[in-house]
Design a protein around this motif. Sequence first.
Motif, PDB file in Angstrom:
ATOM      1  N   PRO A 161       0.830  -1.207   0.000  1.00 50.44           N
ATOM      2  CA  PRO A 161       0.000   0.000   0.000  1.00 50.44           C
ATOM      3  C   PRO A 161       0.858   1.249   0.000  1.00 50.44           C
ATOM      4  CG  PRO A 161       0.129  -0.905   2.207  1.00 50.44           C
ATOM      5  CD  PRO A 161       0.898  -1.853   1.322  1.00 50.44           C
ATOM      6  N   GLY A 162       0.361   2.286  -0.648  1.00 47.68           N
ATOM      7  CA  GLY A 162       1.087   3.555  -0.638  1.00 47.68           C
ATOM      8  C   GLY A 162       2.149   3.684  -1.709  1.00 47.68           C
ATOM      9  N   ARG A 163       2.238   2.687  -2.615  1.00 48.98           N
ATOM     10  CA  ARG A 163       3.212   2.761  -3.715  1.00 48.98           C
ATOM     11  C   ARG A 163       2.555   2.293  -5.013  1.00 48.98           C
ATOM     12  NH1 ARG A 163       8.657   3.408  -2.881  1.00 48.98           N
ATOM     13  NH2 ARG A 163       9.059   2.370  -4.852  1.00 48.98           N
ATOM     14  N   LYS A 164       3.128   2.730  -6.137  1.00 46.67           N
ATOM     15  CA  LYS A 164       2.675   2.252  -7.441  1.00 46.67           C
ATOM     16  C   LYS A 164       3.769   1.472  -8.154  1.00 46.67           C
ATOM     17  CE  LYS A 164       3.704   6.670  -9.754  1.00 46.67           C
ATOM     18  NZ  LYS A 164       3.131   7.771 -10.574  1.00 46.67           N
ATOM     19  N   LEU A 215     -10.305   5.347  -1.413  1.00 44.47           N
ATOM     20  CA  LEU A 215      -9.837   5.802  -0.107  1.00 44.47           C
ATOM     21  C   LEU A 215      -8.922   7.007  -0.248  1.00 44.47           C
ATOM     22  CD1 LEU A 215      -8.856   2.318   1.389  1.00 44.47           C
ATOM     23  CD2 LEU A 215     -11.114   3.384   1.290  1.00 44.47           C
ATOM     24  N   ARG A 216      -8.747   7.726   0.841  1.00 43.36           N
ATOM     25  CA  ARG A 216      -7.771   8.807   0.849  1.00 43.36           C
ATOM     26  C   ARG A 216      -7.057   8.814   2.190  1.00 43.36           C
ATOM     27  NH1 ARG A 216     -11.046  14.582   1.214  1.00 43.36           N
ATOM     28  NH2 ARG A 216     -11.846  14.332   3.337  1.00 43.36           N
ATOM     29  N   THR A 217      -5.902   9.423   2.218  1.00 44.48           N
ATOM     30  CA  THR A 217      -5.069   9.444   3.419  1.00 44.48           C
ATOM     31  C   THR A 217      -5.537  10.539   4.383  1.00 44.48           C
ATOM     32  OG1 THR A 217      -3.535  10.902   2.248  1.00 44.48           O
ATOM     33  CG2 THR A 217      -3.034   8.540   2.240  1.00 44.48           C
ATOM     34  N   ASN A 218      -5.172  10.360   5.651  1.00 48.87           N
ATOM     35  CA  ASN A 218      -5.498  11.350   6.675  1.00 48.87           C
ATOM     36  C   ASN A 218      -4.297  11.518   7.590  1.00 48.87           C
ATOM     37  OD1 ASN A 218      -6.546  11.896   9.643  1.00 48.87           O
ATOM     38  ND2 ASN A 218      -8.026  12.796   8.231  1.00 48.87           N
ATOM     39  N   LEU A 222      -0.752   9.276  10.862  1.00 55.16           N
ATOM     40  CA  LEU A 222      -0.042   9.029   9.605  1.00 55.16           C
ATOM     41  C   LEU A 222       0.835  10.239   9.321  1.00 55.16           C
ATOM     42  CD1 LEU A 222       0.244   7.145   7.082  1.00 55.16           C
ATOM     43  CD2 LEU A 222      -1.538   8.541   6.010  1.00 55.16           C
ATOM     44  N   ARG A 223       2.124  10.044   9.278  1.00 54.91           N
ATOM     45  CA  ARG A 223       3.058  11.161   9.170  1.00 54.91           C
ATOM     46  C   ARG A 223       3.072  11.785   7.772  1.00 54.91           C
ATOM     47  NH1 ARG A 223       2.350  10.827  13.848  1.00 54.91           N
ATOM     48  NH2 ARG A 223       3.907  10.443  15.482  1.00 54.91           N
ATOM     49  N   THR A 228       0.958  12.471   2.051  1.00 58.84           N
ATOM     50  CA  THR A 228       0.252  13.710   1.750  1.00 58.84           C
ATOM     51  C   THR A 228      -1.186  13.584   2.234  1.00 58.84           C
ATOM     52  OG1 THR A 228       1.607  14.045  -0.240  1.00 58.84           O
ATOM     53  CG2 THR A 228      -0.436  15.311  -0.077  1.00 58.84           C
ATOM     54  N   ASN A 229      -1.697  14.633   2.859  1.00 54.17           N
ATOM     55  CA  ASN A 229      -3.046  14.587   3.415  1.00 54.17           C
ATOM     56  C   ASN A 229      -4.110  14.550   2.324  1.00 54.17           C
ATOM     57  OD1 ASN A 229      -4.750  14.592   5.744  1.00 54.17           O
ATOM     58  ND2 ASN A 229      -5.293  16.720   5.292  1.00 54.17           N
ATOM     59  N   GLU A 230      -5.143  13.728   2.547  1.00 58.02           N
ATOM     60  CA  GLU A 230      -6.322  13.635   1.670  1.00 58.02           C
ATOM     61  C   GLU A 230      -5.937  13.343   0.222  1.00 58.02           C
ATOM     62  OE1 GLU A 230      -8.570  17.194   2.330  1.00 58.02           O
ATOM     63  OE2 GLU A 230      -9.187  16.578   4.340  1.00 58.02           O
TER      64      GLU A 230
END
Length: 240
Positions: A161-164, A215-218, A222-223, A228-230
Amino acid sequence: MNMFLSCLTFVLATVILVVENHECKDFVLSASDQSLIDMMKHYLHTSRRDDCPQPGKTSNTGVTYVRWGNTTCPTGVELVYKGQVGGNEHQNKGGGVNYLCLPNDPENGQHQPYSNDQVYGGEYQLNSSMKPSGWSVSNDNKEVPCAVCFKKRKSVILMIPGRKTCYKGWNSEYNGYLMSDHVNHHKRDYACVDIDAEPLDNKNGSEKGALFYPLRTNCGGLRCSPYTNEADGLCVVCTK
């Protein structure tokens, strides 16, 4: 490396040919000659061990994974079956939480009178204000397809997760977006849905069931940075 092995093989063959065709019938190899031949034979044998079938191993070993949102497998990967995504209804409080890749040619069981429905179809939930970057809202409320893929000669599969992209030494099978059910619904697994996600067919209707929301990040726990936020949640499926 292949060129080196080819040259070494040629040298070994030449030495053996010269020895076997030597005009002296009583020719005897010296200790150094025999040692050289034995050394080259041993090197060739050990360097090509991975190419030879080993006891207890077959060429059919490998790993399987589900490609969510697509009915095909990457080039060079065997398609086990294609189907549609299923899962528990998003409002059910109990039962399974994982998505299922249901084959298009099921062997159905007998009808039962009891009430415990848990296998529903899966739908994309996309609108103009809630969709991954680059995706079209035309897939909103359309059912989600899937494919089960078999990658030979691999032993490990990993969804990052978090990578492409995969880390060095790993092979990328596909990349996409993290999706799951809505934050106000009951919990569901995270799924890595293909970047080129497609609908199961052209039918469009809100049947509900097992839902796929982007989904989006918050930021906070989460640092940010490095996150990056949202932002869209990215993902990649890797094998090794």
